[in-house]
Design a protein around this motif. Structure first.
Motif, mmCIF file in Angstrom:
data_model
loop_
_atom_site.group_PDB
_atom_site.id
_atom_site.type_symbol
_atom_site.label_atom_id
_atom_site.label_comp_id
_atom_site.label_asym_id
_atom_site.label_seq_id
_atom_site.Cartn_x
_atom_site.Cartn_y
_atom_site.Cartn_z
ATOM 1 N N LEU A 14 0.821 -1.211 0.000
ATOM 2 C CA LEU A 14 0.000 0.000 0.000
ATOM 3 C C LEU A 14 0.855 1.261 0.000
ATOM 4 O O LEU A 14 0.362 2.344 -0.301
ATOM 5 N N ARG A 15 2.130 1.125 0.346
ATOM 6 C CA ARG A 15 3.054 2.260 0.319
ATOM 7 C C ARG A 15 3.852 2.310 -0.981
ATOM 8 O O ARG A 15 4.909 2.925 -1.048
ATOM 9 N N PHE A 20 11.696 0.650 -3.104
ATOM 10 C CA PHE A 20 11.238 0.759 -1.731
ATOM 11 C C PHE A 20 11.250 2.193 -1.211
ATOM 12 O O PHE A 20 12.301 2.715 -0.805
ATOM 13 N N PRO A 21 10.114 2.880 -1.204
ATOM 14 C CA PRO A 21 9.998 4.125 -0.445
ATOM 15 C C PRO A 21 10.195 3.823 1.040
ATOM 16 O O PRO A 21 9.514 2.964 1.600
ATOM 17 N N ASP A 22 11.130 4.510 1.682
ATOM 18 C CA ASP A 22 11.543 4.168 3.038
ATOM 19 C C ASP A 22 11.612 5.434 3.885
ATOM 20 O O ASP A 22 11.296 6.535 3.417
ATOM 21 N N LYS A 23 12.054 5.281 5.141
ATOM 22 C CA LYS A 23 12.164 6.404 6.063
ATOM 23 C C LYS A 23 13.545 6.415 6.698
ATOM 24 O O LYS A 23 14.164 5.368 6.896
ATOM 25 N N PHE A 24 14.001 7.611 7.067
ATOM 26 C CA PHE A 24 15.320 7.784 7.659
ATOM 27 C C PHE A 24 15.221 8.820 8.772
ATOM 28 O O PHE A 24 14.607 9.871 8.610
ATOM 29 N N TRP A 25 15.827 8.489 9.929
ATOM 30 C CA TRP A 25 15.781 9.383 11.078
ATOM 31 C C TRP A 25 17.162 9.891 11.484
ATOM 32 O O TRP A 25 17.284 10.633 12.446
ATOM 33 N N GLY A 26 18.197 9.430 10.796
ATOM 34 C CA GLY A 26 19.541 9.819 11.166
ATOM 35 C C GLY A 26 20.382 8.609 11.526
ATOM 36 O O GLY A 26 19.992 7.465 11.300
ATOM 37 N N GLU A 60 12.549 11.581 7.659
ATOM 38 C CA GLU A 60 12.698 12.057 6.286
ATOM 39 C C GLU A 60 12.467 10.892 5.323
ATOM 40 O O GLU A 60 13.000 9.800 5.514
ATOM 41 N N ALA A 61 11.680 11.127 4.305
ATOM 42 C CA ALA A 61 11.372 10.082 3.335
ATOM 43 C C ALA A 61 12.473 9.988 2.278
ATOM 44 O O ALA A 61 13.075 11.000 1.899
ATOM 45 N N ASP A 64 16.839 8.197 -3.950
ATOM 46 C CA ASP A 64 16.188 9.497 -4.093
ATOM 47 C C ASP A 64 15.923 10.079 -2.711
ATOM 48 O O ASP A 64 15.153 9.528 -1.922
ATOM 49 N N HIS A 65 16.582 11.194 -2.408
ATOM 50 C CA HIS A 65 16.423 11.824 -1.103
ATOM 51 C C HIS A 65 16.300 13.329 -1.278
ATOM 52 O O HIS A 65 16.585 13.888 -2.336
ATOM 53 N N GLN A 66 15.894 13.995 -0.225
ATOM 54 C CA GLN A 66 15.665 15.436 -0.267
ATOM 55 C C GLN A 66 16.986 16.196 -0.326
ATOM 56 O O GLN A 66 17.814 16.074 0.580
ATOM 57 N N PRO A 67 17.240 16.968 -1.382
ATOM 58 C CA PRO A 67 18.487 17.743 -1.457
ATOM 59 C C PRO A 67 18.603 18.700 -0.278
ATOM 60 O O PRO A 67 17.652 19.396 0.081
ATOM 61 N N GLY A 68 19.768 18.695 0.351
ATOM 62 C CA GLY A 68 19.985 19.560 1.498
ATOM 63 C C GLY A 68 19.370 19.058 2.787
ATOM 64 O O GLY A 68 19.451 19.727 3.812
ATOM 65 N N GLY A 69 18.735 17.879 2.726
ATOM 66 C CA GLY A 69 18.086 17.318 3.902
ATOM 67 C C GLY A 69 19.055 16.559 4.789
ATOM 68 O O GLY A 69 20.274 16.783 4.762
#
Length: 326
Positions: free
Chosen positions: A41-42, A71-77, A88-89, A124-129
């Motif tokens: 579903l994700r 795989f869309p995933d999550k990252f916390w550091g 951050e996605a 694929d990650h957020q630039p500057g994130g």
């Protein structure tokens, strides 16, 4: 159909095949191969083939895994302190190959060689994130390739849900340009498990698992804390670092017919240095679930668990999986 915290519900096709080379062989345990194609579903897509083959007399054992993931995933550091607000996605696409061939050295002792290959086609990650701020190794496409050795002592009486015996396994895997890897590092792991049959058919299962890395370790090779098999209740990768230590136990109780129940608990930590695997910012989890025997003879179970994870953050979730956690 399957479910985990990381994927939510997944639909697709999955199959499990069990076999023996010789039905009269009383030494070799039952081999298994699982194949699946899942879409969640994700919007995650996973296709994989994995399993364990026990050759006649268990003179050789082959573990294998081949997979492709979008795989869309999550990252916390990185590290044991990773606040919820850091979430951050990101999305990765990956090919993965793992081969582990073991040869019997003497009764219940095995020496092995292993090979691991991973190719990240895109991250694929957020630039500057957060990835850029922490200068995370492996935030751009990369590939790794490594080989290593293992030593195993295995007295478990079943491949899927043992109720007696132990597993003690130590291995290392070295990644180097010599093997075609972009990064140079060495991964070590120690996996200790014990299964004790208590009152009637009730079973206590315990595991201690230590993973540590030395060198320039890329993102997807870092120790990933949580998941459907370890510290259930935590998102897999909720905490990432070079090293981790996990202790977990599970009590398994038959109820009636094909139905059983379990209760589990675990504690652990991660850290950039081995000395960081201490009681500071300790994480722990607990939960319970049901088991439905799909193959009573081979003890292959459908697993339904609900876990809660506590520590710096609190999380919980439902798992719907094939086979035991450990």
């Amino acid at each position: 159909m399957a479910r985990s915290i990381e994927t939510n519900w997944s639909v697709g096709i999955a199959g499990s095949f069990t076999f023996r080379f010789n039905r009269l062989d009383t030494v070799a345990r039952t081999s298994n191969t699982q194949a699946l194609v899942l879409y969640s579903l994700r919007k995650q897509f996973i296709t994989a083939v994995n399993g364990t083959t026990y050759f006649p007399g268990e003179r050789y054992i082959l573990n294998h895994q081949l997979s492709y993931s979008y795989f869309p995933d999550k990252f916390w550091g990185l590290g044991k302190v990773a606040p919820d607000q850091n979430e951050e996605a990101y999305t990765f696409r990956q090919y993965y190959v793992y081969l582990h061939l073991q040869r019997k050295l003497k009764e219940r002792f095995f020496g092995g060689i292993l090979y691991e290959y991973q190719r990240l086609l895109a991250v694929d990650h957020q630039p500057g994130g957060l990835f850029d701020q922490l200068d995370v190794v492996g935030r751009d496409p990369y590939y790794i390739s490594g080989a290593g050795l293992s030593l195993t002592y295995d007295t478990r009486n079943n491949a899927f849900a043992p109720d007696q015996g132990s597993l003690m396994q130590v291995f290392f895997n070295h990644f180097s340009p010599w093997f075609g890897s972009q990064f140079r590092y060495t991964a070590y792991a120690v996996d200790l498990r014990r299964f004790v049959r208590l009152y009637r058919q009730q079973v206590l299962a315990v595991q201690a698992y230590v993973q540590f890395n030395a060198g320039n370790v890329p993102l997807r090779s870092l120790a990933s804390f949580g998941g459907s098999n370890s510290m259930r209740g935590f998102y897999d990768g909720r905490f990432r670092s070079k090293n981790q230590l996990v202790l977990q136990a599970e009590y398994r109780v038959p109820i009636v017919g094909r139905i059983g129940a379990v209760g589990f608990l675990g504690l652990g930590n991660v850290g950039d240095q081995l000395r960081d695997l201490n009681l500071q910012e300790l994480k722990y989890s607990y939960g319970g679930g049901l088991r439905v025997a799909l193959n009573r003879k081979e003890r292959l179970n459908l697993r339904v668990d609900y876990g809660w994870g506590f520590g710096e953050s609190t999380s919980h979730g439902l798992y719907f999986q094939l086979g035991e956690a450990f």
